[in-house]
Design an enzyme around this catalytic site. Sequence first.
Site, PDB file in Angstrom:
ATOM      1  N   LEU A  99       0.835  -1.216   0.000  1.00  0.00           N
ATOM      2  CA  LEU A  99       0.000   0.000   0.000  1.00  0.00           C
ATOM      3  C   LEU A  99       0.860   1.252   0.000  1.00  0.00           C
ATOM      4  O   LEU A  99       0.487   2.270  -0.557  1.00  0.00           O
ATOM      5  CB  LEU A  99      -0.909   0.010   1.233  1.00  0.00           C
ATOM      6  CG  LEU A  99      -1.997  -1.058   1.268  1.00  0.00           C
ATOM      7  CD1 LEU A  99      -2.649  -1.121   2.634  1.00  0.00           C
ATOM      8  CD2 LEU A  99      -3.042  -0.756   0.199  1.00  0.00           C
ATOM      9  N   GLY A 102       6.453   4.138   4.465  1.00  0.00           N
ATOM     10  CA  GLY A 102       6.553   5.304   5.332  1.00  0.00           C
ATOM     11  C   GLY A 102       7.932   5.418   5.947  1.00  0.00           C
ATOM     12  O   GLY A 102       8.861   4.714   5.542  1.00  0.00           O
ATOM     13  N   ASN A 103       8.036   6.288   6.916  1.00  0.00           N
ATOM     14  CA  ASN A 103       9.283   6.530   7.624  1.00  0.00           C
ATOM     15  C   ASN A 103       9.804   5.299   8.341  1.00  0.00           C
ATOM     16  O   ASN A 103      11.003   5.083   8.435  1.00  0.00           O
ATOM     17  CB  ASN A 103       9.002   7.586   8.706  1.00  0.00           C
ATOM     18  CG  ASN A 103       9.673   8.867   8.391  1.00  0.00           C
ATOM     19  OD1 ASN A 103      10.758   8.872   7.829  1.00  0.00           O
ATOM     20  ND2 ASN A 103       9.031   9.958   8.779  1.00  0.00           N
ATOM     21  N   ARG A 106       6.950  -0.549   5.813  1.00  0.00           N
ATOM     22  CA  ARG A 106       6.046  -0.677   4.676  1.00  0.00           C
ATOM     23  C   ARG A 106       4.681  -1.186   5.131  1.00  0.00           C
ATOM     24  O   ARG A 106       4.596  -1.953   6.093  1.00  0.00           O
ATOM     25  CB  ARG A 106       6.633  -1.651   3.651  1.00  0.00           C
ATOM     26  CG  ARG A 106       7.594  -0.947   2.709  1.00  0.00           C
ATOM     27  CD  ARG A 106       8.394  -1.924   1.908  1.00  0.00           C
ATOM     28  NE  ARG A 106       9.555  -2.371   2.655  1.00  0.00           N
ATOM     29  CZ  ARG A 106      10.466  -3.198   2.177  1.00  0.00           C
ATOM     30  NH1 ARG A 106      10.326  -3.688   0.966  1.00  0.00           N
ATOM     31  NH2 ARG A 106      11.497  -3.549   2.889  1.00  0.00           N
ATOM     32  N   VAL A 107       3.660  -0.760   4.401  1.00  0.00           N
ATOM     33  CA  VAL A 107       2.305  -1.175   4.774  1.00  0.00           C
ATOM     34  C   VAL A 107       1.729  -2.011   3.632  1.00  0.00           C
ATOM     35  O   VAL A 107       1.798  -1.621   2.471  1.00  0.00           O
ATOM     36  CB  VAL A 107       1.410   0.054   5.057  1.00  0.00           C
ATOM     37  CG1 VAL A 107       0.013  -0.379   5.471  1.00  0.00           C
ATOM     38  CG2 VAL A 107       2.029   0.932   6.148  1.00  0.00           C
ATOM     39  N   LYS A 124       1.419  -3.262   8.915  1.00  0.00           N
ATOM     40  CA  LYS A 124       2.578  -2.368   8.894  1.00  0.00           C
ATOM     41  C   LYS A 124       3.779  -3.191   9.319  1.00  0.00           C
ATOM     42  O   LYS A 124       3.815  -3.728  10.435  1.00  0.00           O
ATOM     43  CB  LYS A 124       2.335  -1.202   9.859  1.00  0.00           C
ATOM     44  CG  LYS A 124       3.336  -0.095   9.724  1.00  0.00           C
ATOM     45  CD  LYS A 124       2.799   1.187  10.357  1.00  0.00           C
ATOM     46  CE  LYS A 124       3.728   2.351  10.141  1.00  0.00           C
ATOM     47  NZ  LYS A 124       3.130   3.629  10.466  1.00  0.00           N
ATOM     48  N   ASP A 219       0.684  15.320  14.573  1.00  0.00           N
ATOM     49  CA  ASP A 219       0.952  15.124  13.151  1.00  0.00           C
ATOM     50  C   ASP A 219      -0.329  15.188  12.327  1.00  0.00           C
ATOM     51  O   ASP A 219      -0.491  14.434  11.370  1.00  0.00           O
ATOM     52  CB  ASP A 219       1.677  13.787  12.935  1.00  0.00           C
ATOM     53  CG  ASP A 219       2.484  13.791  11.639  1.00  0.00           C
ATOM     54  OD1 ASP A 219       2.674  14.887  11.056  1.00  0.00           O
ATOM     55  OD2 ASP A 219       2.919  12.717  11.199  1.00  0.00           O
TER      56      ASP A 219
HETATM   57  N1  LIG Z   1      -4.552   1.221   7.273  1.00  0.00           N
HETATM   58  C1  LIG Z   1      -4.175   1.606   6.065  1.00  0.00           C
HETATM   59  N2  LIG Z   1      -4.979   1.411   5.006  1.00  0.00           N
HETATM   60  C2  LIG Z   1      -4.601   1.828   3.768  1.00  0.00           C
HETATM   61  N3  LIG Z   1      -3.434   2.437   3.503  1.00  0.00           N
HETATM   62  C3  LIG Z   1      -2.591   2.650   4.529  1.00  0.00           C
HETATM   63  C4  LIG Z   1      -2.908   2.250   5.851  1.00  0.00           C
HETATM   64  N4  LIG Z   1      -1.885   2.603   6.669  1.00  0.00           N
HETATM   65  C5  LIG Z   1      -0.989   3.206   5.900  1.00  0.00           C
HETATM   66  N5  LIG Z   1      -1.381   3.232   4.620  1.00  0.00           N
HETATM   67  C6  LIG Z   1      -0.653   3.832   3.518  1.00  0.00           C
HETATM   68  O1  LIG Z   1       0.627   3.275   3.502  1.00  0.00           O
HETATM   69  C7  LIG Z   1       1.616   4.284   3.348  1.00  0.00           C
HETATM   70  C8  LIG Z   1       2.651   4.175   4.432  1.00  0.00           C
HETATM   71  O2  LIG Z   1       2.021   4.388   5.672  1.00  0.00           O
HETATM   72  P1  LIG Z   1       2.834   4.687   6.983  1.00  0.00           P
HETATM   73  O3  LIG Z   1       1.848   4.927   8.055  1.00  0.00           O
HETATM   74  O4  LIG Z   1       3.854   3.656   7.210  1.00  0.00           O
HETATM   75  O5  LIG Z   1       3.658   5.908   6.596  1.00  0.00           O
HETATM   76  P2  LIG Z   1       3.319   7.426   6.405  1.00  0.00           P
HETATM   77  O6  LIG Z   1       1.826   7.636   6.391  1.00  0.00           O
HETATM   78  O7  LIG Z   1       4.089   7.944   5.260  1.00  0.00           O
HETATM   79  O8  LIG Z   1       3.805   7.976   7.775  1.00  0.00           O
HETATM   80  P3  LIG Z   1       5.207   8.280   8.339  1.00  0.00           P
HETATM   81  O9  LIG Z   1       5.120   9.744   8.414  1.00  0.00           O
HETATM   82  O10 LIG Z   1       5.216   7.569   9.652  1.00  0.00           O
HETATM   83  O11 LIG Z   1       6.241   7.836   7.396  1.00  0.00           O
HETATM   84  C9  LIG Z   1       0.912   5.614   3.366  1.00  0.00           C
HETATM   85  O12 LIG Z   1       0.893   6.085   2.054  1.00  0.00           O
HETATM   86  C10 LIG Z   1      -0.464   5.322   3.845  1.00  0.00           C
HETATM   87  O13 LIG Z   1      -1.416   6.119   3.199  1.00  0.00           O
END
Ligand SMILES: Nc1ncnc2c1ncn2[C@@H]1O[C@H](COP(=O)(O)OP(=O)(O)OP(=O)(O)O)[C@@H](O)[C@H]1O
Length: 491
Positions: A99, A102-103, A106-107, A124, A219
């Site tokens: 999906l 992120g920081n 991976r999700v 995640k 955030d």
């Molecule tokens: N529950 C979810 N359902 C669908 N997409 C998700 C879900 N959680 C995260 N994502 C998508 O996956 C991606 C990575 O999410 P993650 O929360 O790891 O990082 P992030 O949102 O970029 O935050 P960070 O600032 O912690 O890096 C994002 O683009 C987010 O929109």
Amino acid sequence: MEDEGYYLETDFDVSFTSTATDRTFTSSSARSSLARSSLTLSFNDRLSTATTPSTTTSAAATTLHHRRQDPHWTAIRAATTLSSDGRLHLRHLKLVRLLGTGNLGRVFLCHLRDCPTPTAFALKVIDRDALTAKKLSHVQTEAEILSMLDHPFLPTLYARIDASHYTCLLIDYCPNGDLHSLLRKQPGNRLPVSSVRFFASEVLVALEYLHALGIVYRDLKPENILIREDGHIMLSDFDLCFKADVVPTFRSRRFRRVSTPPSSPRRLRRSRRCGCFSTEVEYEREEIVAEFAAEPVTAFSKSCVGTHEYLAPEHVAGNGHGSGVDWWAFGIFLYEMLHGTTPFKGVTKEQILRKIASSDDVAFPLELEEEGIREAKDLIQKLLVKDPTKRLGCARGAQDIKRHPFFEGIKWPLIRNYKPPEIRGLVKKSTKAHACHVTGVSSPRRRKWLWWALSNLLRSKSLKGSNSKIQSNNNYYHYAGKSYNASRKRV
Ligand SMILES: Nc1ncnc2c1ncn2[C@@H]1O[C@H](COP(=O)(O)OP(=O)(O)OP(=O)(O)O)[C@@H](O)[C@H]1O
């Protein structure tokens, strides 16, 4: 849209492949985008489950009574019942697609193997070996906060699985992507006031809940507001939160009510209306109501984290901040939804921070003519007050914001039943009947337009045969991770 739809959408075959000692969490479709992002997560399952069995945990055993009928919990219960040790393991999950990244990790979209009715989850996956000590503490924070939550607009942590150097968090999947991507699909990157009110109300309630737990979110931004299948929101990303003590209090608040006829008159306000025979009178009386307030007013942190455009002035100044930073960010969020841009934008990060720290008030360059815009502007001005002690919400929390005229008419206890707005790019799964206080019922004009669109679609279907299926599917928006450029970097 049925659940199965998610799986039919993809041709990925992402699965765990195991050897005697190692399980390798790989994509067998090297051609996929997963290969581009080098998806090869290997962990030693034997090691993690045999020598440190407590590292694999499932929250299924502690399902709260009001969630027992939830299909996610039902699926997890079914999987853990069959599991030899009654726990959920990575081998129970089948990955569908990536999906986003992120920081911290991976999700993935995933579902439980051997589950008769596929139920979507987001997993995640965090590689602890790849993280610095600071980021590891963020993982800890995120897992800790997630385990505390039980709210419709916040994620549920179904399981935390620690295997080898991976920490995996199983949470709700949001197929409608994030609000930032949704905003980018709207004309002018902005939403109508009624839709702004809908999303703002849900975010406000979610923040209120977090604050009541002593959690300062830090955030808030559209990227972190995910949209569930039913069109309601889910706040995500809790790695920058900080936890403070909160002392819930009951306060009495005096307010004046005008009524006709009076039940216990205090003071005659106005006499006689509409001529000499109708002597209707109105009375003003003072009422005292008990009010629950749980705002972490003494919360204090000095770490500068967040996203530049959303940082509060006290955050930028670096002298310490509290829960007021969330109410400032809530003001920026309202502004961005209404105007399609943030109020203190700049070319460089320094320019943004300088504008936030300056004494200049927020400006509204767009002349918007919409019902409710005046109230929206007033609320934004009261939230974007540079001195946190004078900012709306900082003394009594969400209660004060909920009372603002912008939210007039919202029945807060029914907020979950409100109908999500009809906006471009949002595909909702139809569920139970919704109340329509926020967005209003569909107008005859809109119904006429829908009939016109439907008949056109059917006509084009009969003309173009199988191609039309592809076209109509294009109307559906499936989230596949946000683009790198679209995301705003954090401090
Ligand atoms: N529950 C979810 N359902 C669908 N997409 C998700 C879900 N959680 C995260 N994502 C998508 O996956 C991606 C990575 O999410 P993650 O929360 O790891 O990082 P992030 O949102 O970029 O935050 P960070 O600032 O912690 O890096 C994002 O683009 C987010 O929109």
